[in-house]
Design a protein around this motif. Structure first.
Motif, PDB file in Angstrom:
ATOM      1  N   ALA A 182      28.961  34.835  31.937  1.00  0.00           N
ATOM      2  CA  ALA A 182      29.310  33.537  32.922  1.00  0.00           C
ATOM      3  C   ALA A 182      29.970  32.535  32.267  1.00  0.00           C
ATOM      4  N   THR A 183      29.967  32.015  31.063  1.00  0.00           N
ATOM      5  CA  THR A 183      31.036  31.191  30.429  1.00  0.00           C
ATOM      6  C   THR A 183      32.204  31.345  30.575  1.00  0.00           C
ATOM      7  N   GLN A 184      32.525  32.767  30.140  1.00  0.00           N
ATOM      8  CA  GLN A 184      34.011  33.102  30.477  1.00  0.00           C
ATOM      9  C   GLN A 184      34.453  33.057  31.683  1.00  0.00           C
ATOM     10  N   LEU A 185      33.859  33.474  32.526  1.00  0.00           N
ATOM     11  CA  LEU A 185      34.163  33.483  34.073  1.00  0.00           C
ATOM     12  C   LEU A 185      34.600  32.061  34.401  1.00  0.00           C
ATOM     13  N   LEU A 186      33.583  31.026  34.210  1.00  0.00           N
ATOM     14  CA  LEU A 186      33.751  29.843  34.440  1.00  0.00           C
ATOM     15  C   LEU A 186      34.906  29.123  33.656  1.00  0.00           C
ATOM     16  N   GLN A 187      35.377  29.472  32.504  1.00  0.00           N
ATOM     17  CA  GLN A 187      36.633  28.868  31.793  1.00  0.00           C
ATOM     18  C   GLN A 187      37.737  29.353  32.489  1.00  0.00           C
ATOM     19  N   GLU A 188      37.749  30.781  32.885  1.00  0.00           N
ATOM     20  CA  GLU A 188      38.915  31.450  33.916  1.00  0.00           C
ATOM     21  C   GLU A 188      39.074  30.627  35.017  1.00  0.00           C
ATOM     22  N   ALA A 189      37.927  30.250  35.486  1.00  0.00           N
ATOM     23  CA  ALA A 189      37.999  29.610  36.901  1.00  0.00           C
ATOM     24  C   ALA A 189      38.385  28.127  36.743  1.00  0.00           C
ATOM     25  N   MET A 242      46.079  33.863  46.674  1.00  0.00           N
ATOM     26  CA  MET A 242      46.086  32.330  46.194  1.00  0.00           C
ATOM     27  C   MET A 242      44.930  32.032  44.805  1.00  0.00           C
ATOM     28  N   ASP A 243      45.766  31.345  43.970  1.00  0.00           N
ATOM     29  CA  ASP A 243      44.937  31.119  42.849  1.00  0.00           C
ATOM     30  C   ASP A 243      43.436  30.502  43.069  1.00  0.00           C
ATOM     31  N   TYR A 244      43.321  29.585  44.238  1.00  0.00           N
ATOM     32  CA  TYR A 244      42.085  29.013  44.463  1.00  0.00           C
ATOM     33  C   TYR A 244      41.109  30.107  44.853  1.00  0.00           C
ATOM     34  N   ASP A 245      41.568  31.219  45.460  1.00  0.00           N
ATOM     35  CA  ASP A 245      40.578  32.335  45.883  1.00  0.00           C
ATOM     36  C   ASP A 245      40.281  33.141  44.775  1.00  0.00           C
ATOM     37  N   VAL A 246      41.084  33.305  43.949  1.00  0.00           N
ATOM     38  CA  VAL A 246      40.747  33.761  42.675  1.00  0.00           C
ATOM     39  C   VAL A 246      39.831  33.225  41.944  1.00  0.00           C
ATOM     40  N   ALA A 247      39.921  31.733  41.834  1.00  0.00           N
ATOM     41  CA  ALA A 247      38.966  30.870  41.202  1.00  0.00           C
ATOM     42  C   ALA A 247      37.678  30.668  41.732  1.00  0.00           C
ATOM     43  N   MET A 248      37.582  30.928  42.999  1.00  0.00           N
ATOM     44  CA  MET A 248      36.446  30.840  43.715  1.00  0.00           C
ATOM     45  C   MET A 248      35.658  32.018  43.573  1.00  0.00           C
ATOM     46  N   THR A 249      36.286  33.260  43.569  1.00  0.00           N
ATOM     47  CA  THR A 249      35.890  34.431  43.184  1.00  0.00           C
ATOM     48  C   THR A 249      35.001  34.530  41.811  1.00  0.00           C
ATOM     49  N   LYS A 250      35.728  34.014  40.691  1.00  0.00           N
ATOM     50  CA  LYS A 250      35.427  34.134  39.393  1.00  0.00           C
ATOM     51  C   LYS A 250      34.415  33.052  39.297  1.00  0.00           C
ATOM     52  N   LEU A 251      34.164  31.956  40.121  1.00  0.00           N
ATOM     53  CA  LEU A 251      33.058  31.120  40.084  1.00  0.00           C
ATOM     54  C   LEU A 251      31.756  31.691  40.523  1.00  0.00           C
ATOM     55  N   SER A 252      31.989  32.474  41.786  1.00  0.00           N
ATOM     56  CA  SER A 252      30.958  33.112  42.481  1.00  0.00           C
ATOM     57  C   SER A 252      30.346  34.263  41.477  1.00  0.00           C
ATOM     58  N   PHE A 268      33.097  41.137  45.073  1.00  0.00           N
ATOM     59  CA  PHE A 268      33.860  40.109  44.286  1.00  0.00           C
ATOM     60  C   PHE A 268      34.680  40.995  43.201  1.00  0.00           C
ATOM     61  N   LYS A 269      34.210  42.222  42.399  1.00  0.00           N
ATOM     62  CA  LYS A 269      34.874  42.718  41.319  1.00  0.00           C
ATOM     63  C   LYS A 269      35.958  43.503  42.091  1.00  0.00           C
ATOM     64  N   GLN A 270      35.767  44.029  43.295  1.00  0.00           N
ATOM     65  CA  GLN A 270      36.551  44.707  43.893  1.00  0.00           C
ATOM     66  C   GLN A 270      37.682  43.999  44.568  1.00  0.00           C
ATOM     67  N   ALA A 271      37.374  42.641  44.712  1.00  0.00           N
ATOM     68  CA  ALA A 271      38.441  41.677  45.356  1.00  0.00           C
ATOM     69  C   ALA A 271      39.469  41.409  44.190  1.00  0.00           C
ATOM     70  N   LEU A 272      38.814  41.401  43.020  1.00  0.00           N
ATOM     71  CA  LEU A 272      39.516  40.936  41.923  1.00  0.00           C
ATOM     72  C   LEU A 272      40.552  42.198  41.498  1.00  0.00           C
TER      73      LEU A 272
END
Length: 171
Positions: free
Chosen positions: A141-148, A117-127, A107-111
């Motif tokens: 986790a809190t920071q990634l959730l806010q970004e998602a 798509m923003d949805y895919d980035v959001a899904m990756t950050k949520l994961s 997931f970090k490599q994907a980012l």
């Protein structure tokens, strides 16, 4: 599967032959060849193996998805940067059910490579937030959730984000 550069060379050769057909007066052949070359240009930007892997993923067939991704031997030679992002994104989804450490790496490599798509980035950050939460890294986790949450413009992930925030309160 061809190397990404070979696809462009094939498309250029077909277009060159189409120009020759135009010069000779065979307009129909030239138009047909230009349309045929568009297939190779399309496959340069959308890799056929990743498209087939997404079709398998859509049917929830993780083994089939893995099989299509395994056909890409050298991702850096066969894929452009965004495709490498989706290659790692699909691997991350597959490994999120098996090995969280491996999934986090993908997931970090994907980012890093980028997703279209923003949805895919959001899904990756949520994961990634879910993985960080399971590894007891609450701040990350809190920071990634806010970004998602910011990236989810169509509110497709709001339920998952709320559920994740409820679980974060228990930690």
């Amino acid at each position: 599967m061809f190397n990404k550069n070979i696809k462009l060379v094939i498309a250029a050769l077909i277009i060159g032959y189409a120009v020759y057909q135009f010069i000779e007066g065979y307009i129909g052949n030239g138009i047909a060849l230009i349309l045929f070359s568009l297939i190779f240009i399309f496959l340069y930007f959308r890799n056929e193996m990743i498209l087939l892997a997404f079709l398998r993923m859509r049917k929830q067939d993780m083994e089939g998805t893995q099989k299509w991704l395994d056909k890409i031997k050298d991702p850096s030679a066969a894929l452009i940067k965004k495709q490498q992002g989706y290659y790692n994104y699909l691997h991350g989804i597959i490994y999120s059910q098996k090995n969280l450490t491996q999934a986090e790496k993908y997931f970090k490599q994907a980012l890093k490579f980028g997703l279209t798509m923003d949805y895919d980035v959001a899904m990756t950050k949520l994961s990634l937030a879910g993985i960080a939460m399971q590894k007891r890294r609450k701040r990350e986790a809190t920071q990634l959730l806010q970004e998602a949450k910011k990236l989810d413009k169509n509110n497709m992930l709001t339920e998952q984000i709320k559920m994740m925030q409820q679980q974060m309160k228990k930690i």
